[in-house]
Design a protein around this motif. Structure first.
Motif, short mmCIF file in Angstrom:
data_model
loop_
_atom_site.label_atom_id
_atom_site.label_comp_id
_atom_site.label_asym_id
_atom_site.label_seq_id
_atom_site.Cartn_x
_atom_site.Cartn_y
_atom_site.Cartn_z
N HIS A 85 -47.89 -92.95 4.93
CA HIS A 85 -48.19 -92.44 6.27
C HIS A 85 -47.02 -92.63 7.23
O HIS A 85 -46.82 -91.83 8.14
CB HIS A 85 -49.46 -93.09 6.83
CG HIS A 85 -49.43 -94.58 6.87
ND1 HIS A 85 -49.65 -95.36 5.76
CD2 HIS A 85 -49.21 -95.44 7.88
CE1 HIS A 85 -49.58 -96.64 6.10
NE2 HIS A 85 -49.30 -96.71 7.37
N SER A 100 -49.61 -88.80 0.69
CA SER A 100 -50.47 -89.62 1.55
C SER A 100 -51.93 -89.28 1.33
O SER A 100 -52.79 -90.16 1.34
CB SER A 100 -50.11 -89.40 3.02
OG SER A 100 -48.85 -89.95 3.30
N LEU A 155 -54.89 -83.68 3.47
CA LEU A 155 -54.50 -84.60 4.54
C LEU A 155 -54.60 -83.87 5.87
O LEU A 155 -53.76 -83.06 6.21
CB LEU A 155 -53.07 -85.10 4.34
CG LEU A 155 -52.66 -86.17 5.36
CD1 LEU A 155 -53.37 -87.48 5.09
CD2 LEU A 155 -51.16 -86.38 5.38
N VAL A 188 -56.75 -88.93 8.30
CA VAL A 188 -55.84 -89.99 8.75
C VAL A 188 -56.54 -90.91 9.74
O VAL A 188 -56.44 -92.13 9.68
CB VAL A 188 -54.58 -89.37 9.40
CG1 VAL A 188 -53.70 -90.45 10.02
CG2 VAL A 188 -53.79 -88.58 8.36
N ALA A 197 -51.31 -93.39 16.17
CA ALA A 197 -51.80 -93.81 14.85
C ALA A 197 -52.23 -95.26 14.83
O ALA A 197 -53.21 -95.62 14.17
CB ALA A 197 -50.72 -93.56 13.80
#
Length: 452
Positions: free
Chosen positions: A241, A287, A296, A301, A398
């Motif tokens: 990531h 990822s 993704l 995420v 994130a």
């Protein structure tokens, strides 16, 4: 010649004293200590010697005379940071750290590797297991000495920071290089966190390679793709990531990078977008595999980061996070990720040092407002500044859900060098900024640094 003659007795005296101290330490360690200590006494002179040669070579190629002195001082400070990190890990926490997990796995496997039975399964191995394998490779060379391994990994991080500095010099030749160097080399968190057997030390090296590759790519210099490839491989191996955030930022920077009206300029920009797009897609696919999803997307995420953030609520440094669920939450999340804990939130010495650094960065950010005022104009001309801003912002989004100050401080060292780019932008000039922006936009070449 006189200087050389006068210095020689002093240098000989220091060498003799160092040799005597080393002999005494060796005699003490070989009789009373395990290989972790006496093995480190065998390995550390070689590690320090190699680093000293590299520091000398890096200082020689740098046009600024102050940089050689700073780099040597930063290397000594890094060695101190490594020792402090080792002390905290194995004395304060009695080995209850991630580094001990990698140490135990490597100590178990390294003998079979030396015998030629090497196991390295790319198909099923993931981030943490790769760290065990990398540590096993290190132990295969130096033996099972955790203390020396800390210095090896700390050296990885040190040279990653050097690559970040080189990237800044390439991308912003008129930037405040001295300020950036002082910050990126000597901030306590940069000296302390990426200084142990662990992911942050390894990743710092390859984040630095990615940054220098990006700077060279945007300025049309040789070696860019090789550095970008190495950076993508090294980061994706451990934390895909992070690789996705880096290359997504690169893709956006390339999309907004100014191109000349000539056909060659347009084709060059299109080719760059294609290269970055393919790289981001490949890394996103990897990822997605790691996250256990077929596709993704932001939802996948977010769910993964929320799970990780939930696991950070354990321990003695937990706090209420400010996750970014709307643009309105971004300023508070940015303040949390960049500057907290604040001094009154610290409950131990480690957090207090971190809080003082955060307060220092907050004050420095406010005092850097004249530089930051030039950011809109630089974003139109310099793709590396776009890259740094986008990566910093996406990292904040994130990691805004992480709820432990210690874990957050350890993670954000992978973002801080890019935030520091914004605090070391070119100093404002005495003439009107709008006139500067207009003139520099005319003189800019290929979206890279302005040339006069």
């Amino acid at each position: 010649m006189r200087l050389s003659t006068s210095v020689r007795p002093w240098a000989v005296g220091v060498a003799m004293a160092t040799g005597a101290a080393y002999a005494l330490a060796w005699a003490w360690a070989i009789g009373l200590q395990s290989y972790n200590v006496w093995g480190a006494l065998l390995v550390l002179p070689a590690v320090i010697g190699v680093n000293a040669v590299l520091v000398w070579r890096a200082a020689v190629r740098e046009p600024s005379p102050w940089f050689g002195r700073l780099l040597a001082f930063a290397f000594v400070a890094k060695m101190v940071g490594i020792l402090v990190r080792y002390y905290v890990a194995y004395v304060v926490y009695d080995g209850a750290t991630d580094a001990e997990r990698y140490n135990l796995a490597a100590a178990f496997q390294y003998r079979s590797w030396r015998g030629g039975s090497i196991t390295w399964d790319f198909a099923t191995t993931r981030g943490t297991q790769y760290m065990e394998l990398i540590t096993t490779a290190v132990y295969t060379v130096i033996g099972p000495t955790t203390l020396a391994a800390f210095f090896v990994y700390g050296s990885f991080a040190f040279w990653g920071v050097y690559l970040l500095y080189r990237a800044f010099r390439v991308a912003l030749p008129d930037g405040d290089h001295r300020r950036y160097a002082l910050l990126v080399f000597l901030l306590p968190s940069m000296l302390y966190w990426p200084s142990s057997i662990g992911k942050e030390s390894w990743l710092m090296l390859f984040v630095g390679a990615t940054a220098l590759g990006a700077a060279k790519f945007f300025n049309g210099q040789r070696g860019a793709l090789l550095l970008l490839g190495a950076g993508a491989f090294g980061t994706a191996l451990i934390r895909p990531h992070i690789a996705v955030l880096l290359f997504a930022a690169l893709l956006l920077a390339q999309l907004f990078r100014p191109a000349s009206t000539k056909v060659t300029g347009v084709l060059s920009k299109a080719a760059g977008v294609l290269v970055m797009g393919v790289a981001a897609w490949v890394l996103a696919t990897q990822s997605a595999e790691l996250l256990g999803t077929d596709d993704l997307n932001w939802e996948a995420v977010t769910q993964s980061l929320e799970m990780a953030g939930g696991r950070t609520t354990q321990g003695g440094s937990e706090f209420t996070p400010v996750p970014v669920d709307s643009p309105v939450a971004l300023p508070a999340a940015a303040a949390t990720v960049l500057f907290r804990p604040l001094p009154w939130e610290a409950n131990n010495a480690q957090m207090l040092v971190q809080s003082l650094e955060g307060l220092f960065l907050l004050v420095l950010t406010l005092r850097s407002w004249p530089r930051l005022r030039r950011l809109p104009g630089l974003l139109r001309r310099n793709a590396y500044v776009v890259f740094a801003l986008v990566y910093t912002t996406s990292f904040i989004v994130a990691f805004s859900g992480f709820a432990n100050f210690g874990i957050l401080a350890r993670q954000r060292v992978l973002m801080l060098p890019f935030f520091l780019v914004l605090l070391a932008l070119p100093k404002p000039r005495s003439v009107d900024d709008s006139d500067i922006d207009e003139r520099e936009e005319v003189l800019s070449i290929g979206g890279g640094a302005t040339r006069r």
